[in-house]
Design a protein around this motif. Structure first.
Motif, short mmCIF file in Angstrom:
data_model
loop_
_atom_site.label_atom_id
_atom_site.label_comp_id
_atom_site.label_asym_id
_atom_site.label_seq_id
_atom_site.Cartn_x
_atom_site.Cartn_y
_atom_site.Cartn_z
N THR A 5 -80.18 -22.60 -13.34
CA THR A 5 -78.95 -23.37 -13.17
C THR A 5 -78.97 -24.59 -14.09
O THR A 5 -77.99 -25.30 -14.20
CB THR A 5 -78.79 -23.86 -11.71
N ILE A 6 -80.11 -24.83 -14.73
CA ILE A 6 -80.21 -25.94 -15.67
C ILE A 6 -79.72 -25.46 -17.04
O ILE A 6 -79.47 -24.27 -17.22
CB ILE A 6 -81.66 -26.48 -15.75
N GLU A 7 -79.61 -26.38 -17.99
CA GLU A 7 -78.98 -25.94 -19.24
C GLU A 7 -79.97 -25.43 -20.29
O GLU A 7 -79.59 -25.24 -21.44
CB GLU A 7 -78.10 -27.04 -19.81
N ALA A 8 -81.20 -25.22 -19.88
CA ALA A 8 -82.18 -24.69 -20.83
C ALA A 8 -83.23 -23.89 -20.07
O ALA A 8 -83.17 -23.78 -18.85
CB ALA A 8 -82.85 -25.84 -21.58
N PRO A 10 -87.26 -24.06 -19.58
CA PRO A 10 -88.41 -24.89 -19.91
C PRO A 10 -89.42 -24.16 -20.81
O PRO A 10 -89.64 -22.97 -20.63
CB PRO A 10 -89.03 -25.18 -18.54
N GLU A 11 -89.95 -24.90 -21.76
CA GLU A 11 -90.97 -24.40 -22.69
C GLU A 11 -90.48 -23.36 -23.69
O GLU A 11 -91.25 -22.81 -24.45
CB GLU A 11 -92.17 -23.79 -21.92
N ARG A 81 -73.56 -20.86 -12.21
CA ARG A 81 -72.82 -21.41 -11.07
C ARG A 81 -72.25 -20.26 -10.26
O ARG A 81 -71.93 -19.21 -10.81
CB ARG A 81 -71.67 -22.31 -11.55
N LYS B 48 -78.31 -33.97 -13.13
CA LYS B 48 -78.46 -33.27 -14.41
C LYS B 48 -79.82 -33.60 -15.01
O LYS B 48 -80.19 -34.76 -15.11
CB LYS B 48 -77.34 -33.69 -15.35
N PHE B 52 -86.96 -31.46 -20.13
CA PHE B 52 -87.62 -30.34 -19.46
C PHE B 52 -89.11 -30.28 -19.76
O PHE B 52 -89.79 -29.36 -19.32
CB PHE B 52 -86.95 -29.02 -19.88
N LEU B 118 -84.64 -27.89 -9.28
CA LEU B 118 -83.73 -28.72 -10.06
C LEU B 118 -82.29 -28.26 -9.93
O LEU B 118 -82.02 -27.09 -9.72
CB LEU B 118 -84.13 -28.69 -11.54
N GLU B 119 -81.39 -29.22 -10.13
CA GLU B 119 -79.94 -28.96 -10.13
C GLU B 119 -79.51 -28.06 -8.97
O GLU B 119 -78.94 -27.00 -9.15
CB GLU B 119 -79.49 -28.40 -11.47
N ARG B 121 -77.27 -26.85 -6.05
CA ARG B 121 -75.84 -26.86 -5.73
C ARG B 121 -75.63 -26.24 -4.35
O ARG B 121 -76.34 -25.31 -3.99
CB ARG B 121 -75.05 -26.06 -6.77
#
Lengths: 104, 151
Positions: A5-8, A10-11, A81, B48, B52, B118-119, B121
């Motif tokens: 759900t995050i925009e990347a 990790p690693e 989402r 947000k 990371f 994280l994040e 909802r």
């Protein structure tokens, strides 16, 4: 397939973007899933049959979104989402969307 | 005679709803508090995230619950509805649903070995004449070991 759900991721570095991918399912909410639904409306509490039904519905929407991403050649979906909306009385739509990407 | 029978049934349902409903709610809150303590180590964040670097693996985790109110509370709410105002019976129902769904998400995350989520909802919807559904989701992550960070 990595889902976040995050925009990347990790690693991992995002190599290419494929744009938005979506998946949805419409299910009837009146479905004799829980024989004790009537009883639970008297004494209160969890309706396990319906919890499972909603989980299955969400899984299906997620799978459809993943299938779309696979077709594009992606190996991850970021920024996922979920949304639920009433389509008609007694029918609910579960909708999943996110950005299909390719990571290293 | 029939009216009397219906009144009797109504009173029985109301009493059953009141006693079973409140004891089940109490039990649920007790179990929620216990599990909240148990899973307190997993931090949940809703803001947000831009950096990371402290995290390694990531996985989507979800938790959901469909929960119904009891007959007594439904009745009280329908009366209060005529006048407007706060419906505290439903407030506690939503509260239980939200906390339960977050806990289930945390349980799924801890099974996978997550350190943080994280994040996060939250989403809720009404299943008419059945109850309410609350759905929680987020990204479970593992923290990088400090030795990795220094290397």
């Amino acid at each position: 397939m990595i889902l976040t759900t995050i925009e990347a991721v990790p690693e991992k570095k995002i190599i290419s973007h494929f744009g938005i991918v979506t998946g949805s399912t419409v299910r009837s909410k009146h479905f004799g899933r829980d024989l004790f639904a009537g009883l639970k409306n008297i004494i209160g509490g969890e309706l396990k049959g319906y919890t499972e039904l909603m989980e299955e519905t969400r899984d299906e929407a997620t799978e459809r979104m993943v299938a779309q991403a696979v077709k594009l050649g992606a190996n991850a979906i970021v920024g996922i989402r979920y949304a639920t909306s009433d389509v008609a009385p007694g029918a609910a739509e579960v909708f999943a969307y996110g950005t299909a990407v390719k990571v290293e | 005679m029939e009216a009397l029978f219906q009144l009797g049934l109504f009173i029985i349902l109301l009493t059953a709803g009141f006693f079973f409903g409140s004891s089940r709610e109490k039990k649920h809150y007790k179990s929620i508090l216990e599990r909240q303590k148990k899973y307190a180590v997993i931090a949940t964040r809703s803001e947000k995230i831009r950096d990371f670097s402290p995290y390694s693996d990531a996985m989507l985790v979800t938790g959901s619950v469909v929960i119904a109110s009891d007959y007594f509370k439904n009745f009280v709410a329908s009366i209060k509805n005529l006048f407007g105002g706060r419906l505290n019976g439903f407030e506690s129902l939503m509260d239980r649903g939200r906390r339960e769904s977050i806990l289930r998400m945390k349980e799924n995350a801890s099974r996978w070995g997550a350190d943080e989520i994280l994040e996060v909802r939250l989403e809720s919807s009404a299943l008419d004449a059945i109850g309410i559904e609350v759905f929680a989701y987020g990204t479970a992550v593992k923290k990088r070991k400090s030795s990795d960070a220094s290397a």
